[in-house]
Design an enzyme around this catalytic site. Structure first.
Site, PDB file in Angstrom:
ATOM      1  N   ASP A 122       0.908  -1.264  -0.016  1.00 43.82           N
ATOM      2  CA  ASP A 122      -0.106  -0.078   0.011  1.00 43.82           C
ATOM      3  C   ASP A 122       0.819   1.296  -0.072  1.00 43.82           C
ATOM      4  OD1 ASP A 122      -2.251   1.365  -0.028  1.00 43.82           O
ATOM      5  OD2 ASP A 122      -2.780   1.228   2.033  1.00 43.82           O
ATOM      6  N   HIS A 129      -3.624  14.133   0.788  1.00 48.34           N
ATOM      7  CA  HIS A 129      -3.867  13.224   1.790  1.00 48.34           C
ATOM      8  C   HIS A 129      -2.607  13.174   2.842  1.00 48.34           C
ATOM      9  CE1 HIS A 129      -4.956   9.780   4.150  1.00 48.34           C
ATOM     10  NE2 HIS A 129      -3.675   9.098   3.649  1.00 48.34           N
ATOM     11  N   ARG A 138       1.274  16.283  13.241  1.00 47.76           N
ATOM     12  CA  ARG A 138       2.424  17.051  13.370  1.00 47.76           C
ATOM     13  C   ARG A 138       2.290  18.446  13.107  1.00 47.76           C
ATOM     14  NH1 ARG A 138       3.823  12.981   9.979  1.00 47.76           N
ATOM     15  NH2 ARG A 138       4.165  14.553   8.232  1.00 47.76           N
ATOM     16  N   GLU A 195     -10.259   4.101   3.719  1.00 42.19           N
ATOM     17  CA  GLU A 195      -9.293   4.881   2.851  1.00 42.19           C
ATOM     18  C   GLU A 195      -9.714   4.454   1.371  1.00 42.19           C
ATOM     19  OE1 GLU A 195      -5.149   4.295   4.085  1.00 42.19           O
ATOM     20  OE2 GLU A 195      -5.528   5.852   5.453  1.00 42.19           O
ATOM     21  N   GLU A 197      -9.010   3.726  -2.577  1.00 42.35           N
ATOM     22  CA  GLU A 197      -7.795   3.751  -3.203  1.00 42.35           C
ATOM     23  C   GLU A 197      -8.105   2.960  -4.472  1.00 42.35           C
ATOM     24  OE1 GLU A 197      -4.493   2.405  -0.911  1.00 42.35           O
ATOM     25  OE2 GLU A 197      -5.439   3.333   1.162  1.00 42.35           O
ATOM     26  N   ASP A 229      -9.099   0.504   2.265  1.00 44.07           N
ATOM     27  CA  ASP A 229      -8.243   0.048   3.110  1.00 44.07           C
ATOM     28  C   ASP A 229      -9.022   0.637   4.523  1.00 44.07           C
ATOM     29  OD1 ASP A 229      -5.777  -0.374   4.478  1.00 44.07           O
ATOM     30  OD2 ASP A 229      -5.051   1.360   3.869  1.00 44.07           O
ATOM     31  N   ARG A 233      -7.847   4.138  13.341  1.00 45.40           N
ATOM     32  CA  ARG A 233      -7.004   5.344  13.496  1.00 45.40           C
ATOM     33  C   ARG A 233      -6.598   5.590  15.002  1.00 45.40           C
ATOM     34  NH1 ARG A 233      -5.865   6.005   8.537  1.00 45.40           N
ATOM     35  NH2 ARG A 233      -7.488   6.773   7.249  1.00 45.40           N
ATOM     36  N   GLN A 236      -4.067   2.405  15.054  1.00 50.51           N
ATOM     37  CA  GLN A 236      -2.766   2.875  14.161  1.00 50.51           C
ATOM     38  C   GLN A 236      -1.847   3.808  14.798  1.00 50.51           C
ATOM     39  OE1 GLN A 236      -4.181   4.542  10.487  1.00 50.51           O
ATOM     40  NE2 GLN A 236      -2.128   4.924   9.699  1.00 50.51           N
ATOM     41  N   TYR A 240       2.111   2.854  15.378  1.00 42.84           N
ATOM     42  CA  TYR A 240       2.684   3.093  14.120  1.00 42.84           C
ATOM     43  C   TYR A 240       4.283   3.598  14.085  1.00 42.84           C
ATOM     44  CZ  TYR A 240       2.709   8.183  13.211  1.00 42.84           C
ATOM     45  OH  TYR A 240       3.012   9.480  13.210  1.00 42.84           O
ATOM     46  N   LYS A 249      -4.344  -1.668  10.482  1.00 37.55           N
ATOM     47  CA  LYS A 249      -4.741  -2.025   9.106  1.00 37.55           C
ATOM     48  C   LYS A 249      -4.935  -3.183   8.734  1.00 37.55           C
ATOM     49  CE  LYS A 249      -3.498   2.261   7.318  1.00 37.55           C
ATOM     50  NZ  LYS A 249      -4.366   3.088   6.565  1.00 37.55           N
ATOM     51  N   THR A 253      -9.136  -5.566   4.143  1.00 35.92           N
ATOM     52  CA  THR A 253      -8.963  -4.555   3.383  1.00 35.92           C
ATOM     53  C   THR A 253      -9.827  -5.190   1.962  1.00 35.92           C
ATOM     54  OG1 THR A 253      -6.715  -4.152   3.648  1.00 35.92           O
ATOM     55  CG2 THR A 253      -7.385  -3.667   1.531  1.00 35.92           C
ATOM     56  N   THR A 339      -4.637   6.397   0.005  1.00 38.32           N
ATOM     57  CA  THR A 339      -5.831   7.117   0.264  1.00 38.32           C
ATOM     58  C   THR A 339      -5.877   8.189  -0.896  1.00 38.32           C
ATOM     59  OG1 THR A 339      -5.741   6.942   2.419  1.00 38.32           O
ATOM     60  CG2 THR A 339      -7.436   8.572   1.496  1.00 38.32           C
ATOM     61  N   GLU A 353      -9.999  12.775   7.226  1.00 42.96           N
ATOM     62  CA  GLU A 353      -9.814  14.178   6.665  1.00 42.96           C
ATOM     63  C   GLU A 353     -11.107  14.636   6.593  1.00 42.96           C
ATOM     64  OE1 GLU A 353      -7.581  11.603   3.634  1.00 42.96           O
ATOM     65  OE2 GLU A 353      -6.524  13.527   3.229  1.00 42.96           O
TER      66      GLU A 353
END
Ligand code: CA
Length: 405
Positions: A122, A129, A138, A195, A197, A229, A233, A236, A240, A249, A253, A339, A353
């Site tokens: 992926d 995104h 961040r 997600e 995709e 996907d 969250r 994750q 991560y 994840k 899928t 995504t 988002e």
């Protein structure tokens, strides 16, 4: 030839210029490879038995198989020969009498996963995104990490949990932090997301040590499917760092059941976005994007229309990058775009988002609101591409309904 003798309603997106491949099960009988045309499927096993593909490929057994695996491995010459013959069978009215009795209504068949998924990769190729997530997680640093404009970021996912459209999605349990600085807890995710995709399916494998150049994309890739996907969250975001996505994840899928051949997407080719800085030479060559239009529906409300055409890294660059170290390809490998999000809010391909991490809930047509997914919610991801003369090449849809464990 652009029209079939069979009625192919435009809304299906399965006109004569598309001819996507899948696997069907009808009336409890063994699965067989099929081509979708309008509201029908042409089972290739039955068509082969009727002699309709005699002499088209050296081994017509690849068409009578219970999955697309052998056909995928057969390569571009066989793919084109079968496509040419199918176009004749479904386009030339002289063939109607022999083909019509074999057709099955799509409503009367089920679609298992059409190929054995080998490896799953992926990517993270939409700049909008990546920047949205960077801003959320961040806020005090640059939206993109420094490597993002130099290489298509990706990770290896879990091939064994790729499921076909319609498979219920069980809300995963996992470890998460209930609040910053708190102790972790274990339980059902409270931030279940999607997600939107597009995934590309490998037909022709490579040997270990071989790399696939950008120019060689179409020698190996058979076609494309829609991918959802599913992402937890909260799981994750706790797990991560530093090794990337894992259990947030890998629980499921979903993919659409019909593979649209690359050949059907020729009209949808678009120039890739300008890339600055210029990528290293191994990521350059003759490559293109695809003008695919995606749509995300939640419980019947359209919540997003992500545009695939603006993706920063093209599928050919993704493939070149993932084989640049000599990692071999297997028939059935699936690599997804990441995504797909556009610059507008209504073009974002994930709820994190669309709702800005839950802070700006969406209002659905039934009056309810959503930050993330609730048990019982149904997500439908659909997509299409421009075809010949204003027609649309349809991908069908990938659907999933959330259930509790
Ligand atoms: Ca993804």
């Amino acid at each position: 030839m652009t029209d079939s003798w069979l009625d192919t309603p435009e809304h299906t997106g399965f006109g004569l210029d598309n001819l996507p491949y899948g696997v069907i099960v009808h009336d409890g009988r063994a699965p067989q490879v099929a081509i979708a045309i309008g509201e029908h499927a042409l089972p290739l096993g039955a068509a082969t038995e009727a002699g309709l593909f005699d002499g088209v490929v050296p081994d017509t057994g690849i068409l009578g198989a219970p999955s697309l695996d052998r056909f995928l491995a057969a390569g571009p010459t066989a793919w084109q020969a079968v496509r040419d013959r199918a176009t004749e069978l479904l386009g030339d009215a002289g063939n109607a009498a022999s083909v019509r009795p074999l057709l099955l209504e799509l409503d009367a068949v089920s679609n298992p996963l059409p190929f054995t998924v080998a490896d799953y990769v992926d990517f993270y190729s939409s700049r909008d995104h990546a920047e949205n997530l960077g801003r959320m997680f961040r806020p005090d640093s640059a939206a993109l990490l420094p490597n993002w404009t130099h290489l298509p970021i990706g990770y290896h996912g879990r091939a064994g949990t790729i499921v076909v459209s319609g498979t219920p999605i069980t809300r995963p349990h996992g470890q998460r932090l209930p609040a910053p600085g708190a102790e972790p807890v274990f339980g059902p995710t409270t931030r279940l997301d999607i997600e939107a995709e597009v995934g590309f399916v490998i037909g022709v494998p490579t040997r270990l040590g071989q790399s696939v150049s950008v120019d060689e994309f179409a020698d190996h890739v058979f076609g494309a499917v829609l991918v959802n996907d599913w992402s937890a969250r909260d799981i994750q975001s706790w797990e991560y760092q530093p090794l990337g996505p894992f259990l947030g994840k890998s629980f499921a899928t979903s993919v659409s059941p019909w593979i649209v051949p690359l050949r059907a997407l020729n009209e949808a080719r678009v120039a890739p976005p300008r890339q600055d800085p210029l990528p290293l030479p191994y990521l350059l060559g003759d490559h293109w994007g695809y003008d695919l239009s995606l749509r995300v529906d939640l419980n019947g409300t359209t919540v997003s229309r992500p545009p695939f055409a603006g993706l920063y890294w093209t599928p050919a660059q993704q493939l070149a990058h993932m084989t640049s170290n000599g990692a071999s390809l297997r028939t059935g490998d699936l690599f997804a775009s990441g995504t797909v999000s556009g610059p507008e809010r209504a073009q974002r391909g994930s709820f994190i988002e669309l709702t800005w991490n839950g802070a700006e809930p969406l209002r659905l047509d039934d009056g309810s609101t959503r930050g993330f997914l609730t048990d019982g919610d149904t997500v439908v991801l659909s997509g299409s591409a421009p075809g010949h003369g204003g027609t649309r090449i349809g991908f069908g849809a990938v659907t999933g309904t959330i259930q509790s464990k």
